[in-house]
Enzyme design. Structure first.
Site, PDB file in Angstrom:
ATOM      1  N   ASN A  99       6.558  -5.644  -4.486  1.00 29.41           N
ATOM      2  CA  ASN A  99       5.609  -4.571  -4.169  1.00 29.41           C
ATOM      3  C   ASN A  99       6.205  -3.701  -3.070  1.00 29.41           C
ATOM      4  OD1 ASN A  99       3.001  -3.379  -4.720  1.00 29.41           O
ATOM      5  ND2 ASN A  99       2.366  -4.064  -2.689  1.00 29.41           N
TER       6      ASN A  99
ATOM      7  N   SER B 168      -2.905   0.867  -4.306  1.00 29.98           N
ATOM      8  CA  SER B 168      -3.017   0.106  -5.549  1.00 29.98           C
ATOM      9  C   SER B 168      -4.414   0.279  -6.115  1.00 29.98           C
ATOM     10  CB  SER B 168      -2.738  -1.378  -5.296  1.00 29.98           C
ATOM     11  OG  SER B 168      -3.211  -2.176  -6.369  1.00 29.98           O
ATOM     12  N   LYS B 169      -4.496   0.825  -7.326  1.00 31.96           N
ATOM     13  CA  LYS B 169      -5.793   0.988  -7.981  1.00 31.96           C
ATOM     14  C   LYS B 169      -6.442  -0.367  -8.246  1.00 31.96           C
ATOM     15  CE  LYS B 169      -6.551   5.427  -8.564  1.00 31.96           C
ATOM     16  NZ  LYS B 169      -7.780   6.078  -8.037  1.00 31.96           N
ATOM     17  N   ALA B 170      -5.616  -1.379  -8.535  1.00 31.98           N
ATOM     18  CA  ALA B 170      -6.156  -2.716  -8.791  1.00 31.98           C
ATOM     19  C   ALA B 170      -6.769  -3.299  -7.521  1.00 31.98           C
ATOM     20  CB  ALA B 170      -5.067  -3.631  -9.336  1.00 31.98           C
TER      21      ALA B 170
ATOM     22  N   CYS C 127      -0.174   0.092   1.100  1.00 26.55           N
ATOM     23  CA  CYS C 127       0.215   1.012   0.036  1.00 26.55           C
ATOM     24  C   CYS C 127      -1.024   1.495  -0.718  1.00 26.55           C
ATOM     25  CB  CYS C 127       1.246   0.375  -0.895  1.00 26.55           C
ATOM     26  SG  CYS C 127       2.145   1.588  -1.913  1.00 26.55           S
TER      27      CYS C 127
ATOM     28  N   ARG D 159       2.711   8.112  -8.918  1.00 29.65           N
ATOM     29  CA  ARG D 159       3.051   6.877  -8.212  1.00 29.65           C
ATOM     30  C   ARG D 159       1.978   5.831  -8.457  1.00 29.65           C
ATOM     31  NH1 ARG D 159       2.888   8.808  -2.024  1.00 29.65           N
ATOM     32  NH2 ARG D 159       3.775  10.688  -2.905  1.00 29.65           N
ATOM     33  N   GLY D 160       2.347   4.585  -8.157  1.00 28.08           N
ATOM     34  CA  GLY D 160       1.453   3.467  -8.441  1.00 28.08           C
ATOM     35  C   GLY D 160       1.786   2.901  -9.803  1.00 28.08           C
ATOM     36  N   ALA D 161       2.010   1.588  -9.869  1.00 26.70           N
ATOM     37  CA  ALA D 161       2.500   0.971 -11.102  1.00 26.70           C
ATOM     38  C   ALA D 161       1.592   1.232 -12.292  1.00 26.70           C
ATOM     39  CB  ALA D 161       2.678  -0.532 -10.889  1.00 26.70           C
TER      40      ALA D 161
ATOM     41  N   ASP E 125       3.909  -4.257  -7.996  1.00 24.01           N
ATOM     42  CA  ASP E 125       4.651  -3.474  -8.982  1.00 24.01           C
ATOM     43  C   ASP E 125       5.213  -4.373 -10.065  1.00 24.01           C
ATOM     44  OD1 ASP E 125       5.401  -0.356  -8.251  1.00 24.01           O
ATOM     45  OD2 ASP E 125       4.663  -1.511  -6.555  1.00 24.01           O
TER      46      ASP E 125
ATOM     47  N   ARG F 196      12.400   4.795 -13.108  1.00 22.83           N
ATOM     48  CA  ARG F 196      12.149   3.901 -11.970  1.00 22.83           C
ATOM     49  C   ARG F 196      12.554   2.483 -12.355  1.00 22.83           C
ATOM     50  NH1 ARG F 196       8.194   5.492  -8.283  1.00 22.83           N
ATOM     51  NH2 ARG F 196       9.032   3.800  -6.986  1.00 22.83           N
TER      52      ARG F 196
END
Length: 322
Positions: A212, A135-137, A133, A20-22, A202, A63
């Protein structure tokens, strides 16, 4: 002609949200294409290219909302298509695909570092930040600010129904950052103590709208009401090229049993429907800036990113469909 089992396993994990995660989805898709190229038993270049297209199509269909997935596939497969059309032999084409996948993954990881560097400049010592949520960013921005010695605290929303907020809270805490974990519906209550909102994306459309995780739009709206800055952290491969042609972004609807356990749902009256959209759309007027690896831009500059990064993609059919 066969798609290797590792590709099918990655596709299934993306589909059921084990991956998961864009950003992670994009890197996993590129890696899956790398594995397909490395493990293919094809004996000629035509058979090999057909396998690559089949693998890309399977990944593409997992997805529908996160544009990072097709953009990763485009990055790798477009380079493969050019090599194939130019008469590359089997080993030459294999080399191009593998290198393109590795290059995408490397660039994606470096993009996170750059986003952290740019975004941290907008974080001030003593800021209380709200995020949603996982988000790594967005995490890169907060982590970099913390490593620079800025005394920050982060309010993390739980992010129903898949609880991605738990992942974010634990990750931030592992860096030593103080975290406050709250239910989604408490976002407005705690906005009055918030200085900045930092969230991921996303997909980002041509007009700067942000797609998102469901709940993002409500938090951005609440932030606007409280005159709190909303910053979206997103790599440029999350910008959606087809929106330049008027295409709407499909909002993924997920299984009702993610919201209500299946055994309980069976006991409910039949005239109750459970809807479970995975994403929502945040209008650009609710977003103050978008933090990319190329710098910090206002939402209305999204079209410039799309033209520069993906203008070429609009000239071709999808490389897995020709």
């Amino acid at each position: 002609m066969a798609v290797v089992k590792e590709v099918l396993e990655i596709a299934e994990k993306i589909k059921n949200m084990e991956i998961r995660g864009a950003g992670k989805i994009a890197r996993s898709a590129a890696y899956a294409l790398q594995l397909q190229a490395e493990k293919s038993k094809a004996t000629n270049v035509d058979e090999f290219w057909k396998e690559m297209k089949q693998a890309a199509k399977i990944l593409f269909e997992t997805r529908p909302t996160a544009v990072s997935l097709p953009n990763a596939l485009r990055y790798v497969m477009h380079r493969g298509k050019i090599a194939y059309s130019s008469g590359a032999d089997l080993e030459q084409l294999r080399f191009v695909i593998i290198n393109a996948a590795k290059e995408f993954i490397h660039n994606s990881e470096k993009a996170l570092e750059r986003i952290g560097e740019f975004g941290a400049k907008r974080i001030e010592d003593g800021d209380v930040i709200m995020t949603h949520c996982h988000s790594k960013a967005a995490i890169s921005v907060m982590k970099t600010a913390w490593e620079q010695g800025k005394d920050i605290k982060v309010i993390v929303t739980e992010t129903r129904p898949k609880w991605q907020g738990k992942i974010t809270a634990k990750e931030l805490a592992s860096y030593g950052i103080p975290v406050i974990y709250v239910v989604d519906s408490a976002a407005r209550h705690y906005m009055k103590m918030t200085d900045k909102v930092v969230m991921g994306a996303d997909s980002i459309t041509v007009n700067g709208a942000v797609i998102n995780k469901i709940g993002t739009a409500l938090i951005a709206l609440t932030a606007k009401e409280h005159r709190v800055w909303t910053m979206i952290a997103a790599e440029t491969y999350k910008f959606h090229p087809e929106t330049m042609l008027g295409q709407l972004v499909e909002i993924e609807m997920r299984d009702p049993t993610e919201v209500i356990p299946e055994d309980e749902l069976k006991t409910w009256p039949k005239n109750i429907e459970v809807w479970n959209p995975a994403f929502d759309v945040t209008p650009p007027e609710y977003v103050d800036v978008i933090i990319t690896e190329r710098g910090i831009i206002p939402p209305y500059a999204a079209i410039d990113i799309l033209r520069e990064e993906f203008g070429w993609a609009l000239k071709y059919t999808e490389p897995w469909e020709d």
